[in-house]
Write a protein that holds these residues in place. Sequence first.
Motif, mmCIF file in Angstrom:
data_model
loop_
_atom_site.group_PDB
_atom_site.id
_atom_site.type_symbol
_atom_site.label_atom_id
_atom_site.label_comp_id
_atom_site.label_asym_id
_atom_site.label_seq_id
_atom_site.Cartn_x
_atom_site.Cartn_y
_atom_site.Cartn_z
ATOM 1 N N CYS A 97 43.751 45.163 26.570
ATOM 2 C CA CYS A 97 43.426 43.662 26.528
ATOM 3 C C CYS A 97 41.695 43.433 26.441
ATOM 4 C CB CYS A 97 44.226 43.132 27.800
ATOM 5 S SG CYS A 97 46.114 43.275 28.018
ATOM 6 N N SER A 98 41.330 44.257 25.795
ATOM 7 C CA SER A 98 39.971 44.229 25.880
ATOM 8 C C SER A 98 39.349 43.095 24.989
ATOM 9 C CB SER A 98 39.289 45.541 25.133
ATOM 10 O OG SER A 98 39.619 46.463 25.995
ATOM 11 N N VAL A 99 39.918 42.507 23.882
ATOM 12 C CA VAL A 99 39.492 41.391 23.038
ATOM 13 C C VAL A 99 39.526 40.247 23.972
ATOM 14 C CG1 VAL A 99 39.351 40.367 20.998
ATOM 15 C CG2 VAL A 99 39.825 42.750 21.018
ATOM 16 N N GLN A 100 38.397 39.621 24.597
ATOM 17 C CA GLN A 100 38.232 38.561 25.495
ATOM 18 C C GLN A 100 37.223 37.783 25.057
ATOM 19 O OE1 GLN A 100 38.242 39.969 29.312
ATOM 20 N NE2 GLN A 100 40.096 41.348 29.140
ATOM 21 N N ARG A 101 37.577 36.487 25.097
ATOM 22 C CA ARG A 101 36.414 35.234 25.194
ATOM 23 C C ARG A 101 36.204 34.686 26.353
ATOM 24 N NH1 ARG A 101 35.092 30.334 23.928
ATOM 25 N NH2 ARG A 101 37.443 29.637 24.282
ATOM 26 N N ARG A 102 35.145 34.807 26.997
ATOM 27 C CA ARG A 102 35.057 34.214 28.520
ATOM 28 C C ARG A 102 36.125 34.603 29.388
ATOM 29 N NH1 ARG A 102 33.411 27.901 26.455
ATOM 30 N NH2 ARG A 102 31.526 28.562 25.391
ATOM 31 N N TYR A 103 36.187 35.978 29.160
ATOM 32 C CA TYR A 103 37.062 36.807 30.369
ATOM 33 C C TYR A 103 38.570 36.238 30.147
ATOM 34 C CZ TYR A 103 32.829 36.838 32.627
ATOM 35 O OH TYR A 103 31.325 37.083 32.890
ATOM 36 N N GLN A 104 39.087 35.451 28.993
ATOM 37 C CA GLN A 104 40.525 35.111 28.480
ATOM 38 C C GLN A 104 40.769 35.848 27.516
ATOM 39 O OE1 GLN A 104 42.299 32.718 30.327
ATOM 40 N NE2 GLN A 104 40.562 32.675 31.581
ATOM 41 N N LYS A 105 41.884 36.703 27.482
ATOM 42 C CA LYS A 105 42.267 37.481 26.786
ATOM 43 C C LYS A 105 42.886 36.568 25.272
ATOM 44 C CE LYS A 105 44.364 40.059 30.529
ATOM 45 N NZ LYS A 105 45.288 40.524 31.255
ATOM 46 N N ILE A 106 42.617 37.350 24.246
ATOM 47 C CA ILE A 106 43.040 36.657 22.881
ATOM 48 C C ILE A 106 43.954 37.620 22.153
ATOM 49 C CG2 ILE A 106 42.014 36.072 20.680
ATOM 50 C CD1 ILE A 106 39.401 35.421 22.067
ATOM 51 N N VAL A 107 43.830 39.002 22.071
ATOM 52 C CA VAL A 107 44.536 39.911 21.475
ATOM 53 C C VAL A 107 44.950 41.008 22.441
ATOM 54 C CG1 VAL A 107 44.629 41.416 19.713
ATOM 55 C CG2 VAL A 107 43.163 39.575 19.405
ATOM 56 N N GLU A 108 46.215 41.269 22.535
ATOM 57 C CA GLU A 108 46.829 42.484 23.261
ATOM 58 C C GLU A 108 47.660 43.340 22.335
ATOM 59 O OE1 GLU A 108 46.821 38.337 25.914
ATOM 60 O OE2 GLU A 108 47.866 38.969 24.055
ATOM 61 N N GLU A 109 47.720 44.788 23.022
ATOM 62 C CA GLU A 109 48.345 45.563 22.240
ATOM 63 C C GLU A 109 49.050 46.587 23.001
ATOM 64 O OE1 GLU A 109 46.337 48.112 19.139
ATOM 65 O OE2 GLU A 109 44.655 46.927 19.830
ATOM 66 N N SER A 110 50.121 47.353 22.621
ATOM 67 C CA SER A 110 50.627 48.570 23.622
ATOM 68 C C SER A 110 51.369 49.334 22.377
ATOM 69 C CB SER A 110 51.709 47.847 24.165
ATOM 70 O OG SER A 110 52.221 48.992 24.973
ATOM 71 N N PRO A 111 50.877 50.591 22.720
ATOM 72 C CA PRO A 111 49.906 51.370 23.609
ATOM 73 C C PRO A 111 48.462 51.049 23.022
ATOM 74 C CG PRO A 111 50.653 53.018 22.007
ATOM 75 C CD PRO A 111 51.400 51.913 21.651
ATOM 76 N N SER A 112 47.525 51.421 24.157
ATOM 77 C CA SER A 112 46.264 51.339 23.925
ATOM 78 C C SER A 112 45.758 52.563 23.043
ATOM 79 C CB SER A 112 45.263 51.424 25.144
ATOM 80 O OG SER A 112 44.123 51.631 24.995
#
Length: 501
Positions: free
Chosen positions: A228-243
Motif C-alpha cells: 500500500c505504498s502509493v499514497q497521497r497525503r497518507y491516504q492509500k490510492i493503489v493497493e496490491e497483493s502480493p507485494s
Amino acid sequence: MKRVLIANRGEIAVRILRTCKEMGFHTIAVYSEADRDALHVALSDEAHLLGPAPARESYLNIERLLQVAHHARADTVHPGYGFLSENADFAAACRAQGLTFVGPSPETIRQLGDKCAARALAERIAVPTVPGYTEDDMSERRLLREAKRIGTPLILKAAGGGGGRGMRIVSDLVQLPEALAAARSEALAAFGDERIFLERYIPRARHVEVQILGDFQGNVIHLFERECSVQRRYQKIVEESPSCGVNATLREALTEAAVRIAKAANYVGAGTVEFLVEANAAEPRFYFLEVNTRLQVEHPVTEAVTGLDLVRLQFHVAQGLPLPYAQEDISLMGHAIEVRLCAEDPANHFLASPGTVRFWQAPEGPGIRVDTALETGSFVSPYYDPLLAKIIAFGKTRAEALARLERALMETHGVGVKTNLAYLLDIIRHRAFREGDLSTRFLEEHFTEWKAFAEPPEEVLLALAATSLEGDRVPALRGASLLNSQKPLSPWYTVGRWRNT
C-alpha cells in the motif's frame, strides 16, 4: 444471527449486504437524509432514517443507531470501515444491548486503537518498532528532548487515531514547536485526543500490511500481505497483493510478527497489521506501525489472491465458530491490484467534486471486479468520503493484472463529477510502478509536476454516452480515441439503422 444491521453506507454497505443475502440474513440498512435514494437502501430488506446529512448527526450517532437496531429487532451489527468501525464505545454499547458486534472486543479495539499502547504491545513481544518516543510525558519540553535523542527527520503522529490526521514531518528541530501545535490541534479535532508521539521518519520505505483473522478459540491465521505504498497525503490510492518488494523470507517474518501481535491482543475477527519495510536496504528490515481493528478498504485484493470471502469469515467467527481454515489451507494465487476512483479534481488540488452522476459505466471483463454503490443518477454528497468505486484487477502474474487494470480504467466512464481516473491511469503506466520500485514517497518523487489533460466539455461526453447507448458504436467510449480510430466518423455510421427519410 438472523437480522443484520449494516452501520455504514456507500460501497462497503453494498458489499456487506450482498454477502448477507448469500448467507440468508435479513438485512437492515441505515441512511442519512442525503442517502435516501442510495443503492444500499434499495438493496436492503428494510431501511431506516438516522438523521440529517452530517455524519455526526447520522452515521456517527451511537444512540440513534442503537434505537434503530432495537426497533428493527436486529441481533447483529456490522460496522464496515470508517465511521464507528474502530470505536470501542460503540462496540461496548452493542454488547450491552445484546447485539453481536462483527469485530474484535471493545477491550481489544481500545488497546490497539491507542497507537502508543499498540506500539508498547509490539515491543513487549519483540516485534521491531521504529525508534521513537511514546511515554506518558508528552509536554513540549520532553518531546523536544526526545526529538534531539532520536534525530531528524522525525514524524509526529496522533496517539488516538490514524488516516494521516495529526501527522507532521519535521526535518529541522526548529520546526518542532509549530508542527507540534498544528498536529495537536488536528488530532484533538479528529479524535478528541491531542496526544502526539514521535517516530524516526524513514524517507524510502514501503507500506506493507498483513491481513489477519482470529476466532474466540484463540486461533489466528494470516492471509498474506498487501502493498500500500502509493499514497497521497497518507491516504492509500493503489493497493496490491502480493507485494513485489517482499520475498519469501521477509513474508514469513512479517506474517509471523502479525500473528504474534494478534494473539497477544486476543484478536477476534478480521484485522490488519501494518508495517514499514525499508525500501533500499540490502537486507530489508521491517517495523511495526499499527493495527486496524476492522475490515480494510483494500480487502478485495486479498480475497482475489486467496479465493476467500472476508466478510463471510467475519460473520462466521462472530457467531463463536472456530475458523474453518488452518494456516496450511491458505495459499497465495496470482496477483491482484486495486485502485480507488474518487470524486475529486486533480487539476484543482484534488478538491472534492460532489454532484449528480449523469452517466456511469463500470468496466467488465476477465479478472475485473468493481465494488461500488454508484449508478447513473446517483448523487455524490459533499458530506462523506469521495470514494466512488474500487476497481480491482486479478491475473496470474502482476503483468497480467496490470494489463487488465489498464484496460478496465480505459473502459470506465462517468459524467457529472470530476474524478481522479486520469491520475490513476498515469500512476499504473509509470515505469517505476511497472518495475515495482515503490515507496511511500512514490508520488512525491514522480508526480509533483503532474497535470491533468483537458477533458472535452461535459455536453460532448453526454452526447457520446447517449450515442454509445444507442448501439454501442462510438469508438471513444470503447477505450479508443476518435482521432486514432480507423472507422468512419460520419454520423450515418454511428446512428446504426436510423435513416433520414
